[in-house]
Design an enzyme around this catalytic site. Structure first.
Site, PDB file in Angstrom:
ATOM      1  N   LYS A 121       0.825  -1.207   0.000  1.00  0.00           N
ATOM      2  CA  LYS A 121       0.000   0.000   0.000  1.00  0.00           C
ATOM      3  C   LYS A 121       0.859   1.256   0.000  1.00  0.00           C
ATOM      4  O   LYS A 121       0.597   2.205  -0.746  1.00  0.00           O
ATOM      5  CB  LYS A 121      -0.942   0.007   1.201  1.00  0.00           C
ATOM      6  CG  LYS A 121      -1.979   1.124   1.142  1.00  0.00           C
ATOM      7  CD  LYS A 121      -3.045   0.970   2.211  1.00  0.00           C
ATOM      8  CE  LYS A 121      -2.561   1.448   3.549  1.00  0.00           C
ATOM      9  NZ  LYS A 121      -3.650   1.542   4.543  1.00  0.00           N
ATOM     10  N   ASP A 139      -7.342   1.447   1.216  1.00  0.00           N
ATOM     11  CA  ASP A 139      -7.501   1.534   2.661  1.00  0.00           C
ATOM     12  C   ASP A 139      -8.977   1.321   2.987  1.00  0.00           C
ATOM     13  O   ASP A 139      -9.769   0.928   2.124  1.00  0.00           O
ATOM     14  CB  ASP A 139      -6.988   2.872   3.189  1.00  0.00           C
ATOM     15  CG  ASP A 139      -7.822   4.062   2.694  1.00  0.00           C
ATOM     16  OD1 ASP A 139      -8.768   3.865   1.888  1.00  0.00           O
ATOM     17  OD2 ASP A 139      -7.521   5.190   3.110  1.00  0.00           O
TER      18      ASP A 139
END
Length: 212
Positions: A121, A139
């Site tokens: 990420k 997220d």
């Protein structure tokens, strides 16, 4: 999952509202960006910016961060969740950047992922923000908004699956900005509890309007 025409209409609406969305994390170069993103795990951007303002004024390069020292770094980011472990990762990251990459942040996914505290990420955010590689870091906000807007189907039960479906369905011209639009929409409008549907620019296009 939405049709291509429906996806196009959604992102045209996003683009008209905010043509050039950016991360809310403050940074001045690739090093401060990767540090800020790594520090933001399980912490709000507001909290990170509050800590990194004074920090980056003193240390905005790997060598300057090492010179600052781990104890001082921990003190300066102590308001951030998991700050002890994050400080250790940042210091080790700085050592690796100096020893392996001539003090520069490597701007490719493989090398970024070799750095302590940098997961998929974080790498996606960095590469996307610097306009190197279109990516959508999933997220909780992106996960929620993608499902509510029907941009992904019920089989997208993990962040990786959501990312794969989004990357496949969103036209390339919007991919770099899509990450920010979805995060900001989830953060300020399509919130987890009591979404602000009446104030939503996508209210008439949303298949799950009013769902909390």
């Amino acid at each position: 999952m939405r049709s291509a025409a429906a996806v196009k209409k959604l992102f045209e609406r996003f683009e008209a509202d905010k043509p050039e969305p950016k991360t809310e994390l403050n940074f001045s170069n690739p090093f401060t960006l990767v540090v800020a993103v790594a520090l933001s795990a399980q912490t709000t951007d507001v909290a990170v910016n509050k800590a990194t303002g004074p920090l980056f004024a003193l240390a905005d390069t790997p060598q300057a961060m090492l010179d600052l020292g781990e104890e001082r770094l921990m003190q300066m980011i102590s308001s951030i969740g998991l700050y002890r472990n994050k400080a250790k990762n940042v210091m080790e990251m700085c050592r690796i950047l100096i020893n392996r990459f001539d003090g520069q942040v490597p701007l490719n996914r493989t090398d970024l992922l070799s750095l302590p505290g940098v997961g998929n990420k974080t790498a996606s955010v960095v590469l996307n923000e610097l306009d190197i590689e279109p990516a959508i870091a999933v997220d909780t906000h992106v996960y929620r908004v993608s499902h509510r807007l029907g941009l992904v189907d019920d089989s997208a039960t993990t962040p990786d699956k959501v990312e794969a479906q989004l990357m496949a369905s969103i036209p390339r011209k919007w991919l770099t900005r899509a990450h920010h639009w979805l995060i900001l929409h989830g953060r300020y409008t399509c919130t987890a509890r009591s979404p602000k549907c009446m104030a939503c620019l996508l209210e008439d296009l949303c298949p799950k309007r009013g769902v909390g």
